[in-house]
Design an enzyme around this catalytic site. Structure first.
Site, PDB file in Angstrom:
ATOM      1  N   CYS A  17       0.841  -1.187   0.000  1.00  0.00           N
ATOM      2  CA  CYS A  17       0.000   0.000   0.000  1.00  0.00           C
ATOM      3  C   CYS A  17       0.879   1.239   0.000  1.00  0.00           C
ATOM      4  CB  CYS A  17      -0.871   0.021   1.242  1.00  0.00           C
ATOM      5  SG  CYS A  17       0.103   0.127   2.724  1.00  0.00           S
ATOM      6  N   CYS A  20       3.159   1.960   2.846  1.00  0.00           N
ATOM      7  CA  CYS A  20       4.404   1.195   2.881  1.00  0.00           C
ATOM      8  C   CYS A  20       5.556   2.055   2.342  1.00  0.00           C
ATOM      9  CB  CYS A  20       4.308  -0.047   2.002  1.00  0.00           C
ATOM     10  SG  CYS A  20       3.140  -1.245   2.596  1.00  0.00           S
ATOM     11  N   ASP A 456      11.746  28.397 -30.800  1.00  0.00           N
ATOM     12  CA  ASP A 456      12.969  28.830 -31.429  1.00  0.00           C
ATOM     13  C   ASP A 456      12.750  28.707 -32.942  1.00  0.00           C
ATOM     14  OD1 ASP A 456      15.691  29.594 -31.356  1.00  0.00           O
ATOM     15  OD2 ASP A 456      16.236  27.548 -31.895  1.00  0.00           O
ATOM     16  N   ASP A 653      16.226  23.586 -29.824  1.00  0.00           N
ATOM     17  CA  ASP A 653      17.021  22.410 -30.175  1.00  0.00           C
ATOM     18  C   ASP A 653      17.930  21.976 -29.026  1.00  0.00           C
ATOM     19  OD1 ASP A 653      18.882  24.418 -30.257  1.00  0.00           O
ATOM     20  OD2 ASP A 653      19.113  24.402 -32.428  1.00  0.00           O
ATOM     21  N   ASP A 657      20.144  27.080 -26.912  1.00  0.00           N
ATOM     22  CA  ASP A 657      19.106  27.684 -26.082  1.00  0.00           C
ATOM     23  C   ASP A 657      18.901  26.939 -24.763  1.00  0.00           C
ATOM     24  OD1 ASP A 657      18.055  25.573 -27.456  1.00  0.00           O
ATOM     25  OD2 ASP A 657      16.867  26.841 -28.787  1.00  0.00           O
TER      26      ASP A 657
HETATM   27  P1  ADP Z   1      19.298  31.733 -33.789  1.00  0.00           P
HETATM   28  O1  ADP Z   1      19.668  30.431 -33.215  1.00  0.00           O
HETATM   29  O2  ADP Z   1      17.944  32.209 -33.349  1.00  0.00           O
HETATM   30  O3  ADP Z   1      19.459  31.784 -35.276  1.00  0.00           O
HETATM   31  P2  ADP Z   1      21.912  32.895 -33.158  1.00  0.00           P
HETATM   32  O4  ADP Z   1      22.250  33.623 -31.923  1.00  0.00           O
HETATM   33  O5  ADP Z   1      22.517  31.576 -33.375  1.00  0.00           O
HETATM   34  O6  ADP Z   1      20.309  32.820 -33.196  1.00  0.00           O
HETATM   35  O7  ADP Z   1      22.269  33.833 -34.390  1.00  0.00           O
HETATM   36  C1  ADP Z   1      21.775  35.132 -34.458  1.00  0.00           C
HETATM   37  C2  ADP Z   1      22.204  35.834 -35.712  1.00  0.00           C
HETATM   38  O8  ADP Z   1      23.592  36.091 -35.687  1.00  0.00           O
HETATM   39  C3  ADP Z   1      21.959  35.038 -36.955  1.00  0.00           C
HETATM   40  O9  ADP Z   1      20.650  35.176 -37.420  1.00  0.00           O
HETATM   41  C4  ADP Z   1      22.967  35.659 -37.901  1.00  0.00           C
HETATM   42  O10 ADP Z   1      22.448  36.851 -38.427  1.00  0.00           O
HETATM   43  C5  ADP Z   1      24.124  35.990 -36.999  1.00  0.00           C
HETATM   44  N1  ADP Z   1      25.129  34.923 -37.031  1.00  0.00           N
HETATM   45  C6  ADP Z   1      25.436  34.095 -36.036  1.00  0.00           C
HETATM   46  N2  ADP Z   1      26.419  33.251 -36.412  1.00  0.00           N
HETATM   47  C7  ADP Z   1      26.693  33.502 -37.690  1.00  0.00           C
HETATM   48  C8  ADP Z   1      27.618  32.961 -38.658  1.00  0.00           C
HETATM   49  N3  ADP Z   1      28.414  31.940 -38.373  1.00  0.00           N
HETATM   50  N4  ADP Z   1      27.641  33.506 -39.875  1.00  0.00           N
HETATM   51  C9  ADP Z   1      26.831  34.522 -40.176  1.00  0.00           C
HETATM   52  N5  ADP Z   1      25.965  35.090 -39.336  1.00  0.00           N
HETATM   53  C10 ADP Z   1      25.890  34.601 -38.091  1.00  0.00           C
HETATM   54 MG    MG Z   2      19.996  28.780 -32.765  1.00  0.00          MG
END
Ligand code: ADP
Ligand code: MG
Length: 765
Positions: A17, A20, A456, A653, A657
């Site tokens: 039960c 327990c 996201d 994902d 985040d």
């Molecule tokens: P999310 O995951 O929402 O796309 P991030 O923080 O990963 O947000 O990226 C935000 C923005 O920063 C992207 O939309 C892009 O404009 C810029 N950015 C990030 N990393 C790169 C990269 N490696 N090359 C070009 N732009 C980038």
């Molecule tokens: Mg992202």
């Protein structure tokens, strides 16, 4: 915590039960070296945190052994080791089946006893009180007068042995559970009747000696045993989900060894083995396709009914079915590291975890038993003391005994203890069969109340497979030059955008440069040197940081089309723009509409450009956009919504985040690979299917509704039954709860709670 601190889960045998569970956890917690002991009656498991240096499993086992319980052996030698605890569950399962068999035999014996007792009761009431039946012939009455004590003796001392042991434990160790209540009640009824029979002639002048309670002993123990049998049988069914998952596991595999194909047991497959899978066969373990292509049925794992096309380089999941082609797969995970084993462990843990709502029921049932025990004696004393002032003592005594037994029997908190865990077990199991992995009961409970979901963008609403759509050079630069520079930088980045750029460069056969001093700029882009020049690539924020003027018109046009513009910068000048677009998941618009119907508001959260985000949000029907958020600020956005009074679920994902997932009331991760151990998420949706969101919500709401119904009925029986059993209705209405009916009611309440939980299996998702 010291190094030797261990957290382990053990199956527990001997629990009858919910109280327990309380007794065991309190007993263990008192032992030195035991940091915490969480015992769940629903799963019959204990989660122990203990210091191996101070206390051993054997010591703990001895300690609870005194009370009639045992920790089941979970050591690996107990059987082959597919994943932690799996083999030992098999032995626990056999034990449970044995116990069920014993209960069934007892039920078969006691049912005729119950039938006779009830017929006698009906006849007596019909003849003596209602006068609608003829009086029993004297010989029959005499025969029954001798028969019932024999039945009762067998019922109490053989079938009712666990209850008597409960009484003994109470006397020896001062711990009381449901068995103690039933044991004391029936023992008193039996002893009272026995004294009447034994001293019939000398007691006859003072008391009605013909009215004994052998029938009560038989019916109470009989019904409660029947209830336990039905409960145990249904409880086995609640755990079927795990069994189904276990049965998915392949038993053998055909591997290439020394160039030959050999079939070996699954336990002998090692990482790196090349496995051959013919059409129609089960994929034995997780791996990567190295030759062949096929459509694969992953429904048993992800819940996705359509087969998934896979080719060389794609990952495959163990236990899924290869539909068409012949495949060679290199093994990447075996044993407890496989996705299936992880799922099983996660489901087991979740089923054994406690929902917050259960804590209340636990606290109540912990104090319930001792209070009821005291209350029963108070009731008896009241009948004898106060009652005998209104009616003769010879009447007050039997009424007092009936009330005493009735209170003890009706008050058993067994249904209360089953109410939550049974529903959680069925809910979590059903979720797993639909590719929704729930980490703990708390997440399931909280999801039900969520009224705001933050999604996201990349990988959740979009497919997460972006592609380069436009290359717009500025000034004398050529398209190829712009792509070459950007791709050279992006080859070091892990961002989904980077992959798109590098892929495009590969298809255009553009050779990449070596980059020095590469670094990512969070939420903005990246930088690095090529030759001895400094280059930057990223979004408007980055350009603003560098104080570079950009062509806003170009950016806005691209963004309005839902594309992400990347600006390539060197020496304070823009060299060009590259636009990248991701496609929206096909089921996203329908999913958002369903969430809205469920009364949930939805927002899109992204680091991307506001206009890009808005375009995507419009396409899927999301009304609120939270864009241009730096990764570190995503959690703050969640907090902001929470402070507005929303119950927030964050869906992402789980990679960049994680803090937001952890901050939200419920973190939901899109599981795409073969890894379900997404730490920060309470719920993982396998196969990355967003369509599972409303399903998860529906299931959590149905589960919590079942829990509430169960708790209501469990409390209802006790709250209504106890005063009636105590005799509050007797003075005015002459109604007293017959202990036999109390026994039947208690048995029925436990069974109804379990059956109600099983109804969850039929909820359509
Ligand atoms: P999310 O995951 O929402 O796309 P991030 O923080 O990963 O947000 O990226 C935000 C923005 O920063 C992207 O939309 C892009 O404009 C810029 N950015 C990030 N990393 C790169 C990269 N490696 N090359 C070009 N732009 C980038
Ligand atoms: Mg992202």
């Amino acid at each position: 915590m010291s190094v030797s601190t261990q957290t382990k889960s053990f199956p527990i045998t001997g629990m009858h039960c919910a109280s327990c569970a309380n007794i065991i956890s309190r007993k263990l917690q008192k032992m030195p070296g035991v940091l915490s002991a969480e015992v769940n009656y629903g799963t019959e498991k204990a989660k122990l945190v203990f210091d191996e240096g101070k206390v051993t499993v054997a010591q703990m086992n001895t300690e609870i052994g005194k009370l009639g319980y045992a920790l089941a052996d979970t050591s690996p030698h107990a059987g082959h080791d597919m994943s932690s605890g799996v083999s030992s569950d098999k032995t626990v399962q056999t034990q449970k089946l044995q116990e069920l068999g014993k209960l069934r035999r007892h039920v078969q014996i006691v049912l005729p006893f119950i039938a006779v007792s009830i017929l006698v009761m009906i006849w007596e009431v019909g003849a003596e009180q209602l006068q609608i039946l003829p009086m029993m012939p004297a010989t029959v009455a005499e025969f029954l007068h001798h028969l019932l004590p024999i039945f009762a003796t067998y019922t109490l001392f053989v079938i009712g042995l666990p209850f008597l042991q409960g009484v003994v434990r109470f006397l020896k160790f001062r711990v009381a559970n449901m068995d103690t209540l039933v044991g004391i009640g029936t023992l008193v009824a039996f002893s009272y009747s026995f004294i009447l029979t034994a001293f019939e002639s000398s007691l006859a002048p003072y008391i009605v000696t013909t009215h004994s309670y052998y029938d009560v002993t038989i019916v109470v123990i009989g019904f409660i045993t029947l209830g336990k049998y039905l409960e145990a049988r249904s409880k086995l069914k609640t755990g079927e989900a795990i069994e189904k998952l276990l049965n998915l596991q392949a038993k053998s595999a055909v591997v290439l060894r020394d160039g030959k194909q050999v079939e070996i047991p699954i336990e002998q497959v090692v990482v790196g083995d090349v496995v051959i899978i013919k059409p129609g066969q089960k994929i034995p373990t997780d791996g990567e396709i190295i030759s062949g292509a096929s459509a694969i049925d992953e429904s048993m794992i992800t819940g996705e009914s359509l087969p998934v096309d896979k080719k060389v380089g794609d990952t495959v999941i163990g236990a899924t079915i290869n539909k068409q082609g012949s495949l060679q797969v290199r093994t990447t995970q075996v044993g407890s590291a496989t996705l299936l084993a992880q799922i099983i462990t996660m489901v087991e843990n979740a089923q054994g975890s406690k929902a917050p709502i259960e804590k209340l029921a636990d606290q109540i049932s912990a104090v319930f038993v001792p209070i009821v025990l005291v209350f029963a004696f108070v009731v008896l004393a009241a009948w004898l003391g106060i009652g005998s002032q209104f009616i003769p003592f010879s009447q007050a005594l039997p009424l007092g005994i009936v009330s005493f037994v009735g209170v003890l029997v009706i008050a058993c908190p067994c249904a209360m203890g089953l109410a939550t865990p049974t529903a959680v077990i069925v809910g979590v199991g059903k979720a797993a069969q639909n590719g929704i992995l729930i980490k703990n009961a708390e997440s399931l409970e909280k999801l039900q109340a969520v009224n705001f979901m933050v999604l996201d963008k990349t990988g959740t609403i979009t497919k997460g497979l972006p592609q380069v759509t436009d290359i717009l050079p500025v000034g004398k630069n050529s398209s190829d030059e712009v792509l070459r520079l950007l791709a050279s930088l992006e080859q070091y980045s892990e961002h989904p955008l980077a992959q798109a750029v590098v892929e495009r460069a590969v298809t255009e056969k553009i050779a990449l440069e070596k980059v020095g001093a590469f670094s990512a700029i969070e939420g903005k882009g990246l930088k690095g040197t090529i030759g001895n020049k400094q280059y930057y690539a990223g979004n408007l924020k980055l350009a603003a940081d560098l104080a570079v003027t950009v062509d806003e018109k170009v950016i806005n046009t691209l963004a309005a089309q839902g594309k992400t513009p990347v600006i390539i910068i060197s020496e304070k000048k823009v060299l060009g723009y590259v636009a990248i677009a991701d496609t929206i998941k096909d089921d996203a618009p329908a999913t958002i509409a369903q969430l809205h119907k469920q009364g949930i508001q939805v927002a899109l959260l992204t680091g991307d450009n506001k206009k890009t985000a808005k375009h995507i949000a419009d396409q899927v029907g999301i009304d609120r956009v939270i864009a241009e958020v730096l990764p570190g600020d995503k959690a703050k956005q969640v907090q902001q919504l929470q402070s507005e009074g929303y119950k927030v679920a964050m869906v992402g994902d789980g990679i960049n985040d994680a803090p937001a997932l952890a901050t939200a009331d419920v973190g939901i991760a899109m599981g795409t690979g073969t890894d379900v151990a997404i730490e920060s998420a309470g719920i993982t949706l396998l196969g990355g299917q967003i369509a599972k969101l409303p399903k998860a919500v529906k299931l959590s709401r149905a589960t919590m509704q079942t829990v509430k119904q169960n708790l209501f009925w469990a409390f209802f029986y006790n709250i209504v039954g106890i005063p009636i059993a105590a005799g509050v209705l007797y003075p005015s209405f002459g109604i007293l709860l017959n202990p036999a009916i109390a026994g039947a009611a208690m048995a029925f309440s436990s069974v109804s709670v379990v059956v109600n939980a099983l109804r969850l299996k039929r909820v359509k998702l």
